[in-house]
Motif scaffolding. Structure first.
Motif, mmCIF file in Angstrom:
data_model
loop_
_atom_site.group_PDB
_atom_site.id
_atom_site.type_symbol
_atom_site.label_atom_id
_atom_site.label_comp_id
_atom_site.label_asym_id
_atom_site.label_seq_id
_atom_site.Cartn_x
_atom_site.Cartn_y
_atom_site.Cartn_z
ATOM 1 N N GLY A 235 6.022 -29.477 33.774
ATOM 2 C CA GLY A 235 6.748 -30.635 34.300
ATOM 3 C C GLY A 235 5.999 -31.930 34.025
ATOM 4 N N ASP A 239 7.243 -35.244 31.811
ATOM 5 C CA ASP A 239 7.129 -36.644 32.249
ATOM 6 C C ASP A 239 6.358 -37.477 31.225
ATOM 7 N N THR A 344 20.873 -28.836 39.649
ATOM 8 C CA THR A 344 20.251 -29.890 38.847
ATOM 9 C C THR A 344 19.554 -30.885 39.756
ATOM 10 N N ARG A 347 14.813 -35.338 36.832
ATOM 11 C CA ARG A 347 13.804 -34.705 35.970
ATOM 12 C C ARG A 347 12.419 -34.583 36.599
ATOM 13 N N ARG A 349 11.557 -34.010 39.463
ATOM 14 C CA ARG A 349 11.512 -33.033 40.557
ATOM 15 C C ARG A 349 11.594 -31.598 40.055
ATOM 16 N N LEU A 350 11.618 -31.420 38.741
ATOM 17 C CA LEU A 350 11.865 -30.101 38.167
ATOM 18 C C LEU A 350 10.921 -29.024 38.698
ATOM 19 N N GLY A 377 16.661 -31.931 33.930
ATOM 20 C CA GLY A 377 16.480 -31.402 35.286
ATOM 21 C C GLY A 377 17.525 -30.346 35.645
ATOM 22 N N ASN A 378 18.151 -29.794 34.611
ATOM 23 C CA ASN A 378 19.265 -28.847 34.813
ATOM 24 C C ASN A 378 18.717 -27.415 34.790
ATOM 25 N N GLY A 412 19.772 -34.165 43.888
ATOM 26 C CA GLY A 412 20.356 -33.416 42.784
ATOM 27 C C GLY A 412 21.796 -33.028 43.070
ATOM 28 N N GLU B 105 12.433 -41.500 35.168
ATOM 29 C CA GLU B 105 13.792 -40.973 35.121
ATOM 30 C C GLU B 105 14.654 -41.750 34.138
ATOM 31 N N LEU B 184 21.501 -38.384 37.825
ATOM 32 C CA LEU B 184 21.494 -37.239 36.912
ATOM 33 C C LEU B 184 22.323 -37.500 35.673
#
Lengths: 460, 460
Positions: A235, A239, A344, A347, A349-350, A377-378, A412, B105, B184
């Motif tokens: 992750g 980033d 989702t 991103r 927070r993935l 982030g999906n 999300g 993001e 998102l």
């Protein structure tokens, strides 16, 4: 409900006797789509050949208050095409022509039932790219992709199906044929019905023809893989890549459980001691792709990757993409029932979300592996159980309920790309709130006063 | 209509006495927007400071059946914010905060009244690009851009405002506050209200907060110019550029009349013997931009350009862009009333459409010059007349009616980026058909049962 003979005769008069089926053996395959568990047998299956036939069927259905569920390949994963209230399943697969590829306008015009990969191949033959690439693209139809606003592996750089729909021909439940949008990138004449129909899951109108945007085919594509000790490290790498100003075409991840399952399934030589695998890829001019993959590799190394490898040739690049594409079939071998989800989160927070998923799975005592689109982030948390083990299935559904709640808590959503259908409808109000749910119902009624189109789904 | 004292007192209780105006001198500036001719004086102008105040005003307005016209900077060109039925003009400019720029993001969150250029500058300060760049961006608000789905000069490569709206906070005419979409890129939970509100021109809800997508700032930008003997040659060059697989950020044109007006206005050293000027530009890594501009230049030469020049430095690049950006002010000097239109056709029809426009202008005996976005087929035929010459104004409107009909006949539209508003509403049915017009009205009613929000515009 059962359809009376007169109605069946009228349907046959519209589409031809060969294209209406009511026998149990013929309608049974249309009781399900690609979603496990959900099942409801339709009374009739109807295959129209043209827009006017769709209009005639819908006029009749509205007049008689018979449910109609439009269906492409039935490859959706949210029970969007399960005919929960019986009635007619309207299958668009006879309308499968690529009507036009216009290189000068960078667009294609297709009938709704054309398979996605057929459109993509027809575009590629003229040096053009149809960018949306949902996992089901070899079987799914373009109409189904638009109806569900399908995503895919290239979403980060290229967006989703929504970004490529320029115009539609749609039949309203009351039988009127409308043409929304058209061949233009800029068109603000009227409410954006093109985008409203996109993702409406066959509840507002039946899409019969689509005009979609194409792009010049990128000169080259390349792929690389990075292994990390943990998803948190992966992750951080994601980033860092975005922070470095790179938005690559592909940025996918597998957790440790997925890596193990894929390696056992496909023998790709994946490293089994890693906590996470990040697959990255880009396309464009060769020098740009080389440079971007090099920079991505550096960011991965700087973020603590155990190992970074760029594909040395096309065959190896394909093999790496296969690792991601076969995550689902590989996991599916572990049991008889595969429950695949689609939460989702933003991103950044993935990794936190994957931790939450693992904690939720442990608490509910269900096995859960997660893969997905790191760039978006999906996440696709996947739970494989024995289909006869009803207690496990119940626990899995409870766990997914918690996963959706956690996703919402992290800004999300309950579905990034699979859709709502019958499967997610119970969770939708938690995401949208009561006022927006009421608004969806009023919009649905504006399109479908008799409530015949895909009832019990979105807008219900 | 006149507002009763009780209502005015209630409005003052909601937003504060200082932020409600009813005196003739105070409300007069809100009788017009940037559209010539259209004018209607509101009964009150109200400046809310937060979403809850907007909700309270709308609840009150629905209860009392008072029209409310939401307004940003009033820079729209389709009379979308002229209060044709009086009532309240709700000005969002006090809500002008950039709430958040999130580089991780690639998004920003802003209040609706923030000027577009303030958002763009705040993003740029963090190395990020807010891609939509409507001509009015230094004065327009982000909320107004979203409400009209504003376009701009970078549409070909980057798309329009729609492509960058991720989420909204919107107040329904009945006072409910809804949150659509979010942070998102992939989110298919519910109908796509984010995109439905985008371009709805303040007729479905009042946007109070927007979440928009950003991109990494391209490393470099460069521009070039090509002169052609005719617009037909320029059109062929555009086709050749796209056919060569290049989708540049900018591809703008001026016809001979615009070139003359701009040169007289700004003294940029433009070549006055040309039939058309094509301005092209791209952004990205320096080597890619150099290569693309070189290829574009070659395509122009091969298509018969009289001359091709790449900007040798940033100052010259800015000057070239200025040539395009000042087309409108330059033309406006030729008379006291500037009528600017916005017809759009499929890109390969561009030159044919300009020929049609010239023929129509001749037939109606009005002067008409055309510039616009060659890459999008988005044309801005512009007619400058004496504001006291009512016969000429009438002839100009007749001519524009014919221009819209010609655009529709060529698979085009009556408005590519300016919007419908009150100005284009009479032409909308010719584009959409009666069935779709009826559907727009039903959608409008689903949002606004009392019909108080921007009545007489889209959805009426």
């Amino acid at each position: 409900m059962t359809l009376d003979r007169k109605l069946v005769a009228e349907l046959k008069a519209i589409v031809g006797a060969d294209h209406v089926r009511t026998e149990a053996g013929d309608v049974e395959p249309y009781a399900r789509d690609a979603t496990p568990v959900f099942r409801a047998v339709p009374d009739a299956v109807v295959w129209p050949a043209e827009t006017e036939q769709v209009a005639a069927v819908l006029r009749l259905a509205t007049e008689r208050r018979v449910p109609v569920v439009p269906r492409g390949a039935g490859s959706n994963l949210c029970a969007a095409t399960v005919p929960e209230r019986g009635g007619i399943v309207l299958v668009l697969t006879r309308m499968d022509r690529v009507l036009e590829i216009s290189p000068g306008e960078l667009l294609a015009r297709v009938e709704a039932g054309v398979p996605t990969s057929v459109l993509a191949d027809a575009a590629a033959a003229q040096g053009l790219l149809y960018a949306p690439d949902p996992g089901s693209r070899t079987v799914s139809t373009v109409g189904g992709n638009v109806a569900t606003c399908a995503g895919g592996l290239r979403g980060l750089k290229y967006g989703v199906t929504r970004n490529y729909v320029l115009g539609t021909t749609a039949v309203l439940p009351t039988g009127e044929v409308i043409h929304t949008g058209g061949r233009l990138w800029k068109d603000v004449a009227g409410y954006d019905l093109t985008r409203l129909l996109t993702g409406s899951e066959g509840t507002l109108g039946v899409l019969t023809e689509l005009t979609v945007a194409l792009l010049p085919m990128p000169a080259t594509t390349n792929t690389g893989v990075a292994y990390f000790g943990s998803l948190a490290d992966a992750g951080r790498a994601v980033d860092a890549i975005i922070g470095d100003g790179i938005v690559p075409a592909t940025l996918e991840f597998l957790d440790a459980k997925c890596i193990g399952a894929v390696e056992e399934y496909a023998n790709l030589g994946l490293r089994l001691d890693a906590g996470a695998l990040l697959l990255f890829g880009d396309d464009g001019p060769e020098d740009v792709v080389d440079r971007n993959l090099g920079r991505i590799g550096e960011q991965c190394t700087d973020s603590g990757a155990l190992e970074v490898t760029l594909a040395e040739n096309i065959a190896r690049s394909e093999a790496l993409l296969t690792a991601r594409r076969c995550a689902l079939p590989a996991l599916s071998r572990l049991g008889t029932l595969t429950l695949l989800e689609d939460a989702t989160v933003p991103r950044p927070r993935l990794a936190a979300m994957v931790d939450r998923i693992d904690e939720i799975a442990d608490r509910h005592e269900v096995p859960m592996a997660t893969f997905g689109h790191a760039g978006d982030g999906n996440l696709h948390p996947t739970c494989v159980v024995d289909q006869r083990d009803e207690a496990a299935i119940h626990r899995a559904h409870e766990a997914f309920g918690d996963v959706f709640a956690a996703a919402i808590e992290m800004d999300g959503t309950i579905t990034g790309e699979h859709g709502v259908g019958a499967a997610k409808l119970p969770y939708l109000e938690a995401r949208l709130g009561a006022d927006q749910m009421a608004l969806l119902r009023r919009i649905k009624a504006a399109f479908d006063p008799a409530g015949i189109l895909n009832p019990g789904k979105l807008g219900s």
